[in-house]
Scaffold this active site. Sequence first.
Site, PDB file in Angstrom:
ATOM      1  N   GLY A  27       0.897  -1.236   0.007  1.00  0.00           N
ATOM      2  CA  GLY A  27       0.021  -0.006  -0.051  1.00  0.00           C
ATOM      3  C   GLY A  27       0.891   1.356  -0.090  1.00  0.00           C
ATOM      4  CE1 TYR A 189      -7.359   2.680  10.742  1.00  0.00           C
ATOM      5  CE2 TYR A 189      -9.047   4.242  10.236  1.00  0.00           C
ATOM      6  CZ  TYR A 189      -7.914   3.727   9.813  1.00  0.00           C
ATOM      7  OH  TYR A 189      -7.246   4.189   8.956  1.00  0.00           O
TER       8      TYR A 189
HETATM    9  N1  LIG Z   1      -5.877   2.981   2.643  1.00  0.00           N
HETATM   10  C1  LIG Z   1      -6.725   4.152   3.141  1.00  0.00           C
HETATM   11  O1  LIG Z   1      -7.872   4.366   2.480  1.00  0.00           O
HETATM   12  C2  LIG Z   1      -6.356   4.692   4.244  1.00  0.00           C
HETATM   13  C3  LIG Z   1      -7.087   6.004   4.779  1.00  0.00           C
HETATM   14  C4  LIG Z   1      -6.723   6.589   5.855  1.00  0.00           C
HETATM   15  C5  LIG Z   1      -5.533   6.336   6.451  1.00  0.00           C
HETATM   16  N2  LIG Z   1      -4.776   5.040   6.043  1.00  0.00           N
HETATM   17  C6  LIG Z   1      -3.500   4.688   6.844  1.00  0.00           C
HETATM   18  O2  LIG Z   1      -2.461   4.566   5.952  1.00  0.00           O
HETATM   19  C7  LIG Z   1      -1.556   3.494   6.698  1.00  0.00           C
HETATM   20  C8  LIG Z   1      -1.043   2.595   5.253  1.00  0.00           C
HETATM   21  O3  LIG Z   1      -2.141   1.875   5.166  1.00  0.00           O
HETATM   22  P1  LIG Z   1      -2.345   1.258   3.600  1.00  0.00           P
HETATM   23  O4  LIG Z   1      -3.921   1.799   3.435  1.00  0.00           O
HETATM   24  O5  LIG Z   1      -1.318   1.230   3.118  1.00  0.00           O
HETATM   25  O6  LIG Z   1      -2.801  -0.473   4.336  1.00  0.00           O
HETATM   26  P2  LIG Z   1      -2.064  -1.604   3.944  1.00  0.00           P
HETATM   27  O7  LIG Z   1      -1.546  -1.841   2.440  1.00  0.00           O
HETATM   28  O8  LIG Z   1      -2.691  -2.834   4.773  1.00  0.00           O
HETATM   29  O9  LIG Z   1      -0.614  -1.479   4.607  1.00  0.00           O
HETATM   30  C9  LIG Z   1      -0.407  -1.625   6.052  1.00  0.00           C
HETATM   31  C10 LIG Z   1       0.947  -2.160   6.379  1.00  0.00           C
HETATM   32  O10 LIG Z   1       0.795  -2.209   8.023  1.00  0.00           O
HETATM   33  C11 LIG Z   1       1.528  -3.168   8.320  1.00  0.00           C
HETATM   34  N3  LIG Z   1       1.109  -3.935   9.371  1.00  0.00           N
HETATM   35  C12 LIG Z   1      -0.147  -4.373   9.901  1.00  0.00           C
HETATM   36  N4  LIG Z   1      -0.215  -4.958  11.121  1.00  0.00           N
HETATM   37  C13 LIG Z   1       1.240  -4.632  11.620  1.00  0.00           C
HETATM   38  C14 LIG Z   1       1.990  -5.265  12.544  1.00  0.00           C
HETATM   39  N5  LIG Z   1       1.268  -5.810  13.815  1.00  0.00           N
HETATM   40  N6  LIG Z   1       3.298  -4.946  12.634  1.00  0.00           N
HETATM   41  C15 LIG Z   1       3.789  -4.426  11.653  1.00  0.00           C
HETATM   42  N7  LIG Z   1       3.377  -4.124  10.562  1.00  0.00           N
HETATM   43  C16 LIG Z   1       2.039  -4.266  10.553  1.00  0.00           C
HETATM   44  C17 LIG Z   1       1.013  -4.231   7.064  1.00  0.00           C
HETATM   45  O11 LIG Z   1       1.714  -5.270   6.982  1.00  0.00           O
HETATM   46  P3  LIG Z   1       1.142  -6.996   6.331  1.00  0.00           P
HETATM   47  O12 LIG Z   1       1.279  -6.685   4.794  1.00  0.00           O
HETATM   48  O13 LIG Z   1       2.012  -7.935   6.933  1.00  0.00           O
HETATM   49  O14 LIG Z   1      -0.356  -6.933   6.909  1.00  0.00           O
HETATM   50  C18 LIG Z   1       1.492  -3.409   5.755  1.00  0.00           C
HETATM   51  O15 LIG Z   1       2.654  -3.430   5.423  1.00  0.00           O
HETATM   52  C19 LIG Z   1      -2.330   3.145   7.732  1.00  0.00           C
HETATM   53  O16 LIG Z   1      -1.796   3.721   8.966  1.00  0.00           O
HETATM   54  C20 LIG Z   1      -3.799   3.560   7.631  1.00  0.00           C
HETATM   55  O17 LIG Z   1      -4.380   3.603   8.754  1.00  0.00           O
HETATM   56  C21 LIG Z   1      -5.108   4.429   4.862  1.00  0.00           C
END
Ligand SMILES: NC(=O)c1ccc[n+]([C@@H]2O[C@H](COP(=O)([O-])OP(=O)(O)OC[C@H]3O[C@@H](n4cnc5c(N)ncnc54)[C@H](OP(=O)(O)O)[C@@H]3O)[C@@H](O)[C@H]2O)c1
Length: 329
Positions: A27, A189
Site C-alpha cells: 500500500g 480505529y
Molecule cells: N487506505 C486508506 O484508504 C487509508 C485511509 C486513511 C489512512 N490510512 C492509513 O495509511 C496507513 C497505511 O495503510 P495502507 O492503506 O497502505 O494499508 P496496507 O496496504 O494494509 O498497509 C499496512 C501495512 O501495515 C503493516 N502492518 C499491519 N499490522 C502490522 C503489525 N502488527 N506490525 C507491523 N506491521 C503491520 C502491514 O503488513 P502486512 O502486509 O504484513 O499486513 C502493511 O505493510 C495506515 O496507517 C492506515 O491507517 C489508509
Amino acid sequence: MWLFKEMCTSVVRLDGKTVVITGANSGIGKETARDFYGRGARVIMLCRNLEQANEAIEDIKNNPPSRINKDKYQSNAGQLVTYSLDLSSLENVRECAKNLLMKEAFIHILVNNAGVAMLPYEKTKDGIEMTFQVNYLGHFLLTLLLLPKMQLSSPSCRIVNVSSFSYMFGDIYFDDINQENSYTSYRGYFQSKLANILFTKELAHRLKKADIHGINVYSLHPGLIPTKITRNFSNTLFPGATFIYNFLTWLLFKSPEEGAQTTIYCSVDEKTANETGLYYSDCNVNIPRWRARDDQYAKNLWDISCKLLHLEPEENLNTFLQTVSRQML
Ligand SMILES: NC(=O)c1ccc[n+]([C@@H]2O[C@H](COP(=O)([O-])OP(=O)(O)OC[C@H]3O[C@@H](n4cnc5c(N)ncnc54)[C@H](OP(=O)(O)O)[C@@H]3O)[C@@H](O)[C@H]2O)c1
C-alpha cells in the site's frame, strides 16, 4: 473528491540519508519506499512478514514511480533493507529498535505508517487492544527508542505519523483505553488515528520545550485508497464492505502512489522544513478538529501511554528519553 490529488513536486535528493518506514511492504508504505529509493535514500523497511518485504523490494527495484523514467530511476537509486517488526508485540518493537540502533549509523526520517483497521476485538499479548497498539502505542515506543539516534543525525530530521481523517469521529477513552466496555471495530480505529495526531502535537511541543532542534514531527491523512487495509471490512462492518470500499476508492479517489504523496511531502519537501506538530492532507496543512487540537488531551494521552508502557512520565524530554532507553533496551 477526485480533484484532490496533490502531488509532492519536490525533487530533493536523499543521497546519504537513512529513512525508516513501518509497514513498507504494501500500500502507501510501499509507494513511499519506492519514492525515497528513487531519491537515493537508504530505505529501511520495517515489516512483519519478511517474505512479503522481499517481494516488495523486487517490485520497487524494477518499477519506478509513474513519473520517472526507468533508467534514470535505477541509476540514481539508493538501497533497500528490511528489518523485522511486529507492532503487536512490545518486546518485538524493542528488539527491532535495538537492532536498528546497533546496525544503523543514522536515522534521518522515520515514517510511522503501518496500520490495521476494523478488526474484531482482540488484545495483544501485552494486554492492549490490538488496533491501539499496532497503529499507535507500538509506534509511540518505537519513536521514543529511535529519537536519540535521530538527535545524533539531526538537523533536518523528520518524524511522520500516518493518521486518517476518520480521527474526527474518534475519542480517546481515557477511562477504558482498551475499550473493554465500548469497543466497535470503527471506534477502535478512530481512537488510534486520533492518537496519531495528538502524539504528533505533544512530541513537537516536548521537543521544543527541551530545546531539541532539527527534528520536526508531522501527521497526515493520506486520502482514500484501495489497499489491503480493507481486508477485515466485510467481516466487521457489513458483507461486501471490502469490495465496495476498494471499488469506490479505485474509481473516485486515489491510487496507492497518489496516496503516498502527502507522506512524501511531509518527509522531504522544502516547504515543510520549518513546520512541526501540524496535520496535513493533500500536501497542505489542515487544521484538525476539536479533540485533535486539545493540549490537555495530548498531554493526557502521553501520560496514559507512558503508564501502559510502565514508564514514569518526566517533564524533561532529554532525561525521559534516557530513562526509556535504560528501561526498554
Ligand atoms: N487506505 C486508506 O484508504 C487509508 C485511509 C486513511 C489512512 N490510512 C492509513 O495509511 C496507513 C497505511 O495503510 P495502507 O492503506 O497502505 O494499508 P496496507 O496496504 O494494509 O498497509 C499496512 C501495512 O501495515 C503493516 N502492518 C499491519 N499490522 C502490522 C503489525 N502488527 N506490525 C507491523 N506491521 C503491520 C502491514 O503488513 P502486512 O502486509 O504484513 O499486513 C502493511 O505493510 C495506515 O496507517 C492506515 O491507517 C489508509
